[in-house]
Design an enzyme around this catalytic site. Sequence first.
Site, PDB file in Angstrom:
ATOM      1  N   GLY A   1       5.038 -12.949  -6.690  1.00 57.30           N
ATOM      2  CA  GLY A   1       5.671 -12.015  -7.627  1.00 57.30           C
ATOM      3  C   GLY A   1       7.112 -11.741  -7.267  1.00 57.30           C
ATOM      4  O   GLY A   1       7.585 -10.607  -7.332  1.00 57.30           O
TER       5      GLY A   1
ATOM      6  N   ARG B   1      10.648 -10.450 -10.113  1.00 57.69           N
ATOM      7  CA  ARG B   1      11.129  -9.142 -10.611  1.00 57.69           C
ATOM      8  C   ARG B   1      10.357  -8.008  -9.935  1.00 57.69           C
ATOM      9  O   ARG B   1       9.482  -8.253  -9.106  1.00 57.69           O
ATOM     10  CB  ARG B   1      10.975  -9.053 -12.132  1.00 57.69           C
ATOM     11  CG  ARG B   1       9.565  -9.246 -12.623  1.00 57.69           C
ATOM     12  CD  ARG B   1       9.409  -8.926 -14.109  1.00 57.69           C
ATOM     13  NE  ARG B   1       7.997  -8.865 -14.437  1.00 57.69           N
ATOM     14  CZ  ARG B   1       7.305  -9.877 -14.940  1.00 57.69           C
ATOM     15  NH1 ARG B   1       7.891 -11.024 -15.196  1.00 57.69           N
ATOM     16  NH2 ARG B   1       6.013  -9.736 -15.197  1.00 57.69           N
TER      17      ARG B   1
ATOM     18  N   ASP C   1       1.729 -20.853 -11.013  1.00 53.60           N
ATOM     19  CA  ASP C   1       0.934 -19.897 -11.775  1.00 53.60           C
ATOM     20  C   ASP C   1      -0.323 -19.528 -10.975  1.00 53.60           C
ATOM     21  O   ASP C   1      -1.205 -20.366 -10.756  1.00 53.60           O
ATOM     22  CB  ASP C   1       0.541 -20.520 -13.126  1.00 53.60           C
ATOM     23  CG  ASP C   1      -0.143 -19.514 -14.030  1.00 53.60           C
ATOM     24  OD1 ASP C   1      -0.594 -18.461 -13.534  1.00 53.60           O
ATOM     25  OD2 ASP C   1      -0.237 -19.787 -15.242  1.00 53.60           O
TER      26      ASP C   1
ATOM     27  N   ASN D   1       1.613  -9.649  -3.597  1.00 52.65           N
ATOM     28  CA  ASN D   1       2.205  -8.616  -4.445  1.00 52.65           C
ATOM     29  C   ASN D   1       1.957  -8.850  -5.938  1.00 52.65           C
ATOM     30  O   ASN D   1       1.725  -7.899  -6.679  1.00 52.65           O
ATOM     31  CB  ASN D   1       3.717  -8.565  -4.159  1.00 52.65           C
ATOM     32  CG  ASN D   1       4.482  -7.847  -5.253  1.00 52.65           C
ATOM     33  OD1 ASN D   1       4.420  -6.624  -5.368  1.00 52.65           O
ATOM     34  ND2 ASN D   1       5.180  -8.616  -6.086  1.00 52.65           N
TER      35      ASN D   1
ATOM     36  N   SER E   1      -3.057  -0.374  -5.867  1.00 51.40           N
ATOM     37  CA  SER E   1      -2.546   0.581  -6.859  1.00 51.40           C
ATOM     38  C   SER E   1      -3.292   1.895  -6.710  1.00 51.40           C
ATOM     39  O   SER E   1      -4.494   1.903  -6.420  1.00 51.40           O
ATOM     40  CB  SER E   1      -2.773   0.035  -8.264  1.00 51.40           C
ATOM     41  OG  SER E   1      -2.671   1.074  -9.205  1.00 51.40           O
TER      42      SER E   1
ATOM     43  N   TYR F   1      -8.472  -3.331 -14.235  1.00 45.47           N
ATOM     44  CA  TYR F   1      -7.357  -3.545 -13.289  1.00 45.47           C
ATOM     45  C   TYR F   1      -7.669  -2.891 -11.941  1.00 45.47           C
ATOM     46  O   TYR F   1      -7.551  -3.519 -10.878  1.00 45.47           O
ATOM     47  CB  TYR F   1      -6.086  -2.963 -13.906  1.00 45.47           C
ATOM     48  CG  TYR F   1      -4.895  -2.799 -13.000  1.00 45.47           C
ATOM     49  CD1 TYR F   1      -4.173  -3.911 -12.573  1.00 45.47           C
ATOM     50  CD2 TYR F   1      -4.464  -1.537 -12.603  1.00 45.47           C
ATOM     51  CE1 TYR F   1      -3.048  -3.761 -11.759  1.00 45.47           C
ATOM     52  CE2 TYR F   1      -3.342  -1.378 -11.797  1.00 45.47           C
ATOM     53  CZ  TYR F   1      -2.646  -2.493 -11.375  1.00 45.47           C
ATOM     54  OH  TYR F   1      -1.542  -2.339 -10.579  1.00 45.47           O
TER      55      TYR F   1
ATOM     56  N   GLN G   1      -5.700  -0.731   7.427  1.00 48.38           N
ATOM     57  CA  GLN G   1      -5.361   0.583   6.856  1.00 48.38           C
ATOM     58  C   GLN G   1      -4.914   0.495   5.397  1.00 48.38           C
ATOM     59  O   GLN G   1      -4.516  -0.561   4.921  1.00 48.38           O
ATOM     60  CB  GLN G   1      -4.237   1.231   7.671  1.00 48.38           C
ATOM     61  CG  GLN G   1      -4.596   1.451   9.118  1.00 48.38           C
ATOM     62  CD  GLN G   1      -5.865   2.269   9.296  1.00 48.38           C
ATOM     63  OE1 GLN G   1      -6.021   3.324   8.694  1.00 48.38           O
ATOM     64  NE2 GLN G   1      -6.803   1.766  10.089  1.00 48.38           N
TER      65      GLN G   1
HETATM   66  N1  LIG Z   1       4.546  -0.778 -11.491  1.00 52.72           N
HETATM   67  C1  LIG Z   1       3.694   0.122 -11.080  1.00 52.72           C
HETATM   68  O1  LIG Z   1       3.699   1.274 -11.505  1.00 52.72           O
HETATM   69  C2  LIG Z   1       2.677  -0.219 -10.021  1.00 52.72           C
HETATM   70  C3  LIG Z   1       1.887   0.811  -9.499  1.00 52.72           C
HETATM   71  C4  LIG Z   1       0.967   0.530  -8.491  1.00 52.72           C
HETATM   72  C5  LIG Z   1       0.848  -0.752  -8.039  1.00 52.72           C
HETATM   73  N2  LIG Z   1       1.604  -1.758  -8.578  1.00 52.72           N
HETATM   74  C6  LIG Z   1       1.438  -3.093  -8.038  1.00 52.72           C
HETATM   75  O2  LIG Z   1       2.696  -3.547  -7.529  1.00 52.72           O
HETATM   76  C7  LIG Z   1       2.726  -4.973  -7.585  1.00 52.72           C
HETATM   77  C8  LIG Z   1       4.002  -5.421  -8.270  1.00 52.72           C
HETATM   78  O3  LIG Z   1       3.993  -4.943  -9.598  1.00 52.72           O
HETATM   79  P1  LIG Z   1       5.319  -4.801 -10.470  1.00 52.72           P
HETATM   80  O4  LIG Z   1       5.310  -3.440 -11.050  1.00 52.72           O
HETATM   81  O5  LIG Z   1       6.492  -5.283  -9.706  1.00 52.72           O
HETATM   82  O6  LIG Z   1       4.956  -5.826 -11.654  1.00 52.72           O
HETATM   83  P2  LIG Z   1       5.892  -6.707 -12.566  1.00 52.72           P
HETATM   84  O7  LIG Z   1       7.259  -6.128 -12.673  1.00 52.72           O
HETATM   85  O8  LIG Z   1       5.112  -6.968 -13.798  1.00 52.72           O
HETATM   86  O9  LIG Z   1       6.030  -8.061 -11.703  1.00 52.72           O
HETATM   87  C9  LIG Z   1       4.903  -8.860 -11.478  1.00 52.72           C
HETATM   88  C10 LIG Z   1       5.314 -10.081 -10.691  1.00 52.72           C
HETATM   89  O10 LIG Z   1       4.155 -10.916 -10.560  1.00 52.72           O
HETATM   90  C11 LIG Z   1       4.449 -12.205 -11.068  1.00 52.72           C
HETATM   91  N3  LIG Z   1       3.278 -12.766 -11.741  1.00 52.72           N
HETATM   92  C12 LIG Z   1       2.541 -12.221 -12.730  1.00 52.72           C
HETATM   93  N4  LIG Z   1       1.586 -13.078 -13.131  1.00 52.72           N
HETATM   94  C13 LIG Z   1       1.727 -14.188 -12.359  1.00 52.72           C
HETATM   95  C14 LIG Z   1       1.045 -15.427 -12.301  1.00 52.72           C
HETATM   96  N5  LIG Z   1       0.017 -15.724 -13.123  1.00 52.72           N
HETATM   97  N6  LIG Z   1       1.457 -16.345 -11.402  1.00 52.72           N
HETATM   98  C15 LIG Z   1       2.495 -16.091 -10.586  1.00 52.72           C
HETATM   99  N7  LIG Z   1       3.169 -14.938 -10.580  1.00 52.72           N
HETATM  100  C16 LIG Z   1       2.794 -13.996 -11.473  1.00 52.72           C
HETATM  101  C17 LIG Z   1       5.580 -11.984 -12.066  1.00 52.72           C
HETATM  102  O11 LIG Z   1       6.368 -13.150 -12.190  1.00 52.72           O
HETATM  103  P3  LIG Z   1       6.306 -14.154 -13.443  1.00 52.72           P
HETATM  104  O12 LIG Z   1       6.063 -13.354 -14.677  1.00 52.72           O
HETATM  105  O13 LIG Z   1       7.650 -14.817 -13.384  1.00 52.72           O
HETATM  106  O14 LIG Z   1       5.206 -15.091 -13.104  1.00 52.72           O
HETATM  107  C18 LIG Z   1       6.384 -10.892 -11.367  1.00 52.72           C
HETATM  108  O15 LIG Z   1       7.255 -11.461 -10.431  1.00 52.72           O
HETATM  109  C19 LIG Z   1       1.449  -5.401  -8.315  1.00 52.72           C
HETATM  110  O16 LIG Z   1       0.465  -5.741  -7.371  1.00 52.72           O
HETATM  111  C20 LIG Z   1       1.028  -4.150  -9.035  1.00 52.72           C
HETATM  112  O17 LIG Z   1      -0.364  -4.126  -9.297  1.00 52.72           O
HETATM  113  C21 LIG Z   1       2.518  -1.517  -9.552  1.00 52.72           C
END
Ligand SMILES: NC(=O)c1ccc[n+]([C@@H]2O[C@H](COP(=O)([O-])OP(=O)(O)OC[C@H]3O[C@@H](n4cnc5c(N)ncnc54)[C@H](OP(=O)(O)O)[C@@H]3O)[C@@H](O)[C@H]2O)c1
Length: 255
Positions: free
Chosen positions: A22, A25, A70, A98, A151, A164, A246
Amino acid sequence: MKAITYDLKKKYNLHMNVLITGVSRGVGLEISRLFLENGHTVYGISRTESEELKILEKQYPNNLFFKAFDLSNPEDIKQSVFKDFVSNHIPIHVLINNAAVAYDDIVTNLHIDDLRKMFDVNLYSPMFLTKYVIRNMIYNRVSGSIIHISSISAHTGYKGLSMYASSKGALQSFSKNISREWGERGIRSNIIVPGYMETAMNAKLTQEHKNRIFKRTALKKETDMKSVAETVLFLAGEKSNSITGQEIFVDSGTL
Ligand SMILES: NC(=O)c1ccc[n+]([C@@H]2O[C@H](COP(=O)([O-])OP(=O)(O)OC[C@H]3O[C@@H](n4cnc5c(N)ncnc54)[C@H](OP(=O)(O)O)[C@@H]3O)[C@@H](O)[C@H]2O)c1
């Protein structure tokens, strides 16, 4: 200045090769930037190479490497990631699982194909990345650190996030057990539990919905991505060498 930091880190064995998913972004990009600023080398995976990532690649041409892959194809991880991208000749010190997608709906609308696809990205790929990174760490005699991003929804519950959150709950149990399984070899596994962050994942939420989420936190605000990234850096390195199995909450104190 960058080269000096890198060489000194190598000399004193402080330099880390980091494999992160990930990277294009959001949180993954923020974490990668922090590791690069601290003189480490990042091997990043996502489907697309964003403009922000390209800028970072220009800044760190010798320390940032990208693989378009992917993660909904966990069965291809061995060949595409651990043979074509980071072979055993590159010791991996840190894995950061991530990348994730949110299958956001109420359970009465559940579809098996969507569920499988989400579990491939959120759970099965992290499990296979863990499998092969541990083999890499053992081969290279590295006391590595594995960090999974979970999360807060796995703990508090939100309407529409049951699918999720269940993928994250499974990841947490996996991490805890990995820490027991591989601790004797010096390999650690920890979970970071972030609260709500302003990223593409939440682009659909209205301000009203966000305010409701913020009200449920002690700090009454969103989680700072930089705070998540700093915690990942801490868990990756020697300063946290007695911390494993942890769950570390970085969530503005969600109540
Ligand atoms: N945002 C929140 O509020 C929040 C809260 C709690 C936890 N989290 C966790 O934090 C982590 C990062 O989330 P984020 O908010 O940064 O999400 P995001 O902005 O949607 O970014 C997700 C990343 O994962 C990659 N990704 C998604 N599907 C993929 C696939 N099939 N293959 C390869 N790469 C893939 C995307 O890249 P491409 O699209 O280029 O593949 C992107 O780089 C995640 O584990 C999420 O569950 C987020």
